[in-house]
Design an enzyme around this catalytic site. Structure first.
Site: not given
Ligand code: GLN
Length: 187
Positions: A48, A80, A106, A136, A171, A173
């Site tokens: 997230g 993530c 990140r 990301r 991910h 999931e």
């Molecule tokens: N870039 C997001 C963050 O810094 C993480 C992205 C993800 O959980 N898919 O929180």
């Protein structure tokens, strides 16, 4: 029957719940409060937005309880954004749990447009390659202490484990492959 929590403050908690519901013999629940956290034997921190989840962990007061549970040995898996929240060191200043000996960057692959998929074998987890979705995603820049690197992709660390803390930059999931969920349930 073990109760498996999925932290449900923000992010892809519904997808983790869907995956867990396909596995027999466990009781998956959403965790938004300290009472719910107290009921779980294991916890998944979903992907997230780590800045949002980190702030909500603080405002709900869950942060302190969660750190205590993790440090006393409750198995936890961060995917993530969840991985970012577990890290002791992040390249950005932001609220986090700071429990796992990993140093994290990140958005290391760029913007949403730079999302990608790959397949990779992680022998500790499964004997067939795992489908990995990166959105990301962060990179684990380094590990220390008792942290073990589980997988690298193009020279970057994408999965690590320290005792009962598991961290994946991808991910599981969002795929049909339940092998990482099953591995986490065995920790
Ligand atoms: N870039 C997001 C963050 O810094 C993480 C992205 C993800 O959980 N898919 O929180």
């Amino acid at each position: 029957m073990e109760t498996i929590g999925v932290l449900a403050l923000q992010g892809s908690f519904a997808e983790h719940m869907q995956a867990l519901r396909k596995i027999a013999g466990i009781n998956p629940i959403l965790v938004k409060t300290a009472d719910e956290l107290a009921r779980v034997d294991r916890l998944i921190i979903p992907g997230g937005e780590s800045t949002t989840i980190g702030k909500l962990l603080n405002t709900t007061g869950l942060s302190i309880n969660l750190c205590k549970r993790i440090l006393s040995g409750m198995p936890v898996w961060g995917t993530c954004a969840g991985l970012i929240l577990l890290a002791k060191k992040i390249d950005d200043e932001q609220p986090h749990l700071a429990v796992m000996d990993i140093c994290v960057k990140r958005n290391a692959y760029g913007s949403q447009l730079a999302s990608f998929e790959c397949q990779k074998l992680i022998p500790e987890i499964s004997n067939t390659p795992i489908n990995m979705v990166f959105i990301r995603a962060p990179q684990i820049i380094s590990v220390s202490g008792t942290t073990k690197i589980l997988a690298e992709y193009e020279g970057k660390i994408i999965a690590a484990q320290q005792n009962r803390m598991l961290a994946t930059a991808f991910h599981p999931e969002l795929t049909a492959d339940l092998s990482v969920h099953n591995y986490f349930l065995r920790l």
